[in-house]
Design a protein around this motif. Structure first.
Motif, PDB file in Angstrom:
ATOM      1  N   ARG A 390      37.404  24.342  26.660  1.00 47.57           N
ATOM      2  CA  ARG A 390      37.170  25.650  27.234  1.00 47.57           C
ATOM      3  C   ARG A 390      36.558  25.461  28.619  1.00 47.57           C
ATOM      4  O   ARG A 390      36.020  24.393  28.933  1.00 47.57           O
ATOM      5  N   VAL A 391      36.648  26.490  29.449  1.00 42.40           N
ATOM      6  CA  VAL A 391      36.059  26.438  30.783  1.00 42.40           C
ATOM      7  C   VAL A 391      35.359  27.758  31.057  1.00 42.40           C
ATOM      8  O   VAL A 391      35.672  28.789  30.452  1.00 42.40           O
ATOM      9  N   THR A 392      34.428  27.725  31.991  1.00 43.67           N
ATOM     10  CA  THR A 392      33.787  28.928  32.504  1.00 43.67           C
ATOM     11  C   THR A 392      34.338  29.206  33.886  1.00 43.67           C
ATOM     12  O   THR A 392      34.465  28.288  34.704  1.00 43.67           O
ATOM     13  N   ALA A 393      34.691  30.435  34.169  1.00 40.08           N
ATOM     14  CA  ALA A 393      35.295  30.803  35.447  1.00 40.08           C
ATOM     15  C   ALA A 393      34.236  31.295  36.418  1.00 40.08           C
ATOM     16  O   ALA A 393      33.374  32.105  36.062  1.00 40.08           O
ATOM     17  N   ILE A 394      34.307  30.783  37.652  1.00 41.29           N
ATOM     18  CA  ILE A 394      33.424  31.246  38.713  1.00 41.29           C
ATOM     19  C   ILE A 394      34.262  31.425  39.975  1.00 41.29           C
ATOM     20  O   ILE A 394      35.426  31.051  40.026  1.00 41.29           O
ATOM     21  N   GLY A 395      33.659  31.978  41.018  1.00 45.29           N
ATOM     22  CA  GLY A 395      34.349  32.158  42.289  1.00 45.29           C
ATOM     23  C   GLY A 395      34.954  33.542  42.416  1.00 45.29           C
ATOM     24  O   GLY A 395      35.056  34.303  41.450  1.00 45.29           O
ATOM     25  N   GLY A 396      35.369  33.867  43.647  1.00 48.36           N
ATOM     26  CA  GLY A 396      35.869  35.208  43.936  1.00 48.36           C
ATOM     27  C   GLY A 396      37.066  35.605  43.098  1.00 48.36           C
ATOM     28  O   GLY A 396      37.204  36.766  42.705  1.00 48.36           O
ATOM     29  N   GLY A 397      37.959  34.661  42.789  1.00 51.15           N
ATOM     30  CA  GLY A 397      39.136  34.985  41.989  1.00 51.15           C
ATOM     31  C   GLY A 397      38.813  35.370  40.568  1.00 51.15           C
ATOM     32  O   GLY A 397      39.619  36.031  39.896  1.00 51.15           O
ATOM     33  N   SER A 398      37.613  34.985  40.087  1.00 50.83           N
ATOM     34  CA  SER A 398      37.244  35.300  38.704  1.00 50.83           C
ATOM     35  C   SER A 398      36.934  36.781  38.511  1.00 50.83           C
ATOM     36  O   SER A 398      36.739  37.229  37.383  1.00 50.83           O
ATOM     37  N   ARG A 399      36.907  37.546  39.614  1.00 56.19           N
ATOM     38  CA  ARG A 399      36.716  38.996  39.475  1.00 56.19           C
ATOM     39  C   ARG A 399      37.982  39.690  38.985  1.00 56.19           C
ATOM     40  O   ARG A 399      37.941  40.850  38.588  1.00 56.19           O
ATOM     41  N   SER A 400      39.111  38.991  39.059  1.00 53.82           N
ATOM     42  CA  SER A 400      40.378  39.563  38.594  1.00 53.82           C
ATOM     43  C   SER A 400      40.614  39.166  37.146  1.00 53.82           C
ATOM     44  O   SER A 400      40.878  38.006  36.842  1.00 53.82           O
ATOM     45  N   PRO A 449      24.299  29.968  31.939  1.00 51.60           N
ATOM     46  CA  PRO A 449      24.020  31.385  31.706  1.00 51.60           C
ATOM     47  C   PRO A 449      24.675  31.848  30.410  1.00 51.60           C
ATOM     48  O   PRO A 449      25.559  31.173  29.858  1.00 51.60           O
ATOM     49  N   ALA A 450      24.233  32.982  29.932  1.00 49.77           N
ATOM     50  CA  ALA A 450      24.870  33.573  28.752  1.00 49.77           C
ATOM     51  C   ALA A 450      26.295  34.001  29.097  1.00 49.77           C
ATOM     52  O   ALA A 450      26.608  34.313  30.247  1.00 49.77           O
ATOM     53  N   THR A 451      27.154  33.988  28.110  1.00 44.69           N
ATOM     54  CA  THR A 451      28.549  34.396  28.303  1.00 44.69           C
ATOM     55  C   THR A 451      28.691  35.892  28.054  1.00 44.69           C
ATOM     56  O   THR A 451      28.316  36.389  26.991  1.00 44.69           O
ATOM     57  N   ALA A 452      29.203  36.584  29.055  1.00 49.18           N
ATOM     58  CA  ALA A 452      29.388  38.030  28.920  1.00 49.18           C
ATOM     59  C   ALA A 452      30.676  38.364  28.176  1.00 49.18           C
ATOM     60  O   ALA A 452      30.743  39.349  27.431  1.00 49.18           O
ATOM     61  N   ARG A 453      31.697  37.531  28.383  1.00 56.67           N
ATOM     62  CA  ARG A 453      33.002  37.829  27.787  1.00 56.67           C
ATOM     63  C   ARG A 453      33.827  36.551  27.746  1.00 56.67           C
ATOM     64  O   ARG A 453      33.691  35.691  28.613  1.00 56.67           O
ATOM     65  N   THR A 454      34.641  36.424  26.744  1.00 52.65           N
ATOM     66  CA  THR A 454      35.575  35.307  26.643  1.00 52.65           C
ATOM     67  C   THR A 454      36.996  35.845  26.651  1.00 52.65           C
ATOM     68  O   THR A 454      37.318  36.772  25.900  1.00 52.65           O
TER      69      THR A 454
END
Length: 484
Positions: A390-400, A449-454
């Motif tokens: 699994r991975v955690t998404a960061i960066g501007g593209g992760s807003r989509s 950080p805590a995960t808000a959504r998967t």
């Protein structure tokens, strides 16, 4: 209070946190990139200082009392930049940036020497620092003869802040001069580019103290004098510290200007043939691997520019429901590519265009193409010995959300979205400032950080994306053959 300074390609960000690691305030100042010739990418390092002054001044306007209690500073910055200083401490020329490809011939020459891959664990990429100095020796011999110190971008800020030439392991691993396993400069690698150890900064771990704020500058900036400055980290390692991606097997996908698939390791796992970066992490006794895509959100920004629409509008037009890949494919090689191709000369392209190919089809193709490039990096990481679940998404593209649903389906694994907050490179730098100032346990500070959504993969569309990916994979050799 602890201050993180992140020197990005497009801006400097100053982020203030308290001892509970809560963000107190932030400010930024913009930067520009100069491109005097095709394939060139440069910045004036003094513009970094001006932008840092501006960001701190903006932060002081709203948080003067908090800054008066500052106890530590951490630094982060874009990697690989060749910042050259003469004996008088003066800049010799503009910094040659990470996405500059002029030294592709010099990189190939160095990479042909087997000791580079053997000692650094990496291909010598044109964006790395060593080939840029070799390029200077060939094309700007007068400038090369003046070089007294070669600094990475964030370490030029340190020179201004503390008056000392010091770097750390994570950033220095991207120069092609560091023995990454031993975490030290290598004299033979330096000699291959006509340099000696004395022209390099001293080395510390990212969590260690590496200078202190000069008194005269502290008075000017409105900060306490003598504040310890942490070694800090290159931008990706700093982002990993901010995300808590420091334990073996943890990973994130950064959808920024460039794209990074980052995996933390508790041991050194080089495999340069896979075109994966194997670097030191910012924490002692840790390393990391990265698959690097040179144009991620940069590809969407490019499309936005030529269609006269902002990126948010383009992604909104895709709707909320993931659909099967269309007939249009996009290769995101606008500035060449690193993982897995190590090809600075390749350029991107669309395939499968038809009269029906509207703006939505092009946007979807860009989103899918960048996601397929991440899948290339995932395969390269597996080849290098790292299996991710699994991975955690960061960066501007992760807003989509649409982009993240595409990425999860293409990678075939869950993508976690962290709870709201700033967990990027500036936050990671501030954490390193805290660790250095308080001699704190790095692993106790750098927690995720805590995960808000998967977002889980769309299993119904998985086979369609697998088929599209196979077509995508076939395009690179065809494009290479047609354009080389």
């Amino acid at each position: 209070m602890y201050l993180g300074l992140d020197l990005g390609t497009s801006s400097v960000k100053a982020l203030l946190i308290d001892d509970a690691q809560q963000t107190v305030g932030s400010a930024s100042a913009d930067l520009t990139v100069e491109r005097p010739h095709p394939g060139w990418s440069e910045q004036d390092p003094d513009s970094w200082i001006a932008a840092t002054r501006s960001a701190i001044a903006k932060l002081r306007q709203t948080h003067a009392s908090e800054l008066a209690g500052l106890r530590g500073i951490g630094l982060s910055g874009h990697m690989h930049g060749a910042t050259t200083i003469d004996k008088a401490g003066k800049l010799i020329r503009p910094c040659i940036l990470w996405n500059d490809t002029r030294s592709h011939k010099e990189a190939a020459d160095l990479d042909a020497d087997p000791k580079f891959r053997q000692l650094t664990g990496n291909i010598v990429f044109p964006g790395f620092t060593a080939p840029k100095l070799k390029w200077m020796a060939v094309h700007e011999p007068e400038n090369f003869a003046r070089v007294d110190k070669v600094l990475l971008p964030k370490d030029y800020l340190r020179l201004w802040l503390a008056g000392e030439a010091i770097s750390e392991m994570s950033d220095s691993a991207g120069t092609s001069w560091l023995d990454v396993g031993k975490r030290d400069w290598n004299d033979d690698l330096l000699a291959a580019t006509g340099l000696v150890r004395g022209q390099m900064p001293a080395l510390v771990e990212g969590t260690e103290r590496a200078g202190a704020l000069r008194a005269e500058l502290a008075a000017e900036l409105g900060l306490p004098a003598g504040i310890p400055i942490a070694g800090g980290a290159g931008d990706n390692a700093a982002s990993a510290c901010g995300m808590g991606t420091v334990a073996d097997g943890q990973a994130f996908a950064s959808l920024g200007t460039s794209g990074v698939l980052f995996a933390a390791n508790n041991r050194y796992l080089p495999n340069p043939d896979s075109a994966v970066h194997a670097f030191c992490h910012a924490l002692p006794g840790t390393w990391h691997q990265m698959g690097v895509i040179l144009s991620a959100t940069d590809a969407l920004n490019w499309l936005a520019g030529i269609t006269s629409a902002d990126p948010a509008t383009l992604t909104a037009e895709l709707g909320e429901q993931l659909v099967a890949p269309g007939s249009v494919l996009f290769l995101p090689y606008l500035s060449g590519e690193r993982t897995p191709h190590n090809d600075s000369a390749i350029r991107g392209g669309f395939a499968g265009l038809g009269h029906e190919s509207d703006r939505v089809a092009l946007t979807r193709a860009v989103i899918e193409g960048v996601s397929f490039a991440f899948r290339d990096s995932l395969a390269a990481l597996a080849q290098a010995g790292t299996q991710l679940s699994r991975v955690t998404a960061i960066g501007g593209g992760s807003r989509s959300v649409y982009w993240l649903e595409t990425l999860a389906t293409v990678l075939g694994m869950p993508v976690d979205i962290p709870e709201g907050g700033d967990f990027g490179a500036a936050f990671g730098a501030a954490r390193l400032g805290l660790i250095a100032a308080e001699n704190a346990d790095p692993f106790a500070i750098c927690t995720p950080p805590a995960t808000a959504r998967t977002i889980d993969p769309n299993r119904e569309l998985a086979s369609a994306f697998d088929e599209a990916y196979s077509h995508y994979r076939a395009l690179y050799p065809a494009l290479k053959g047609a354009t080389s």
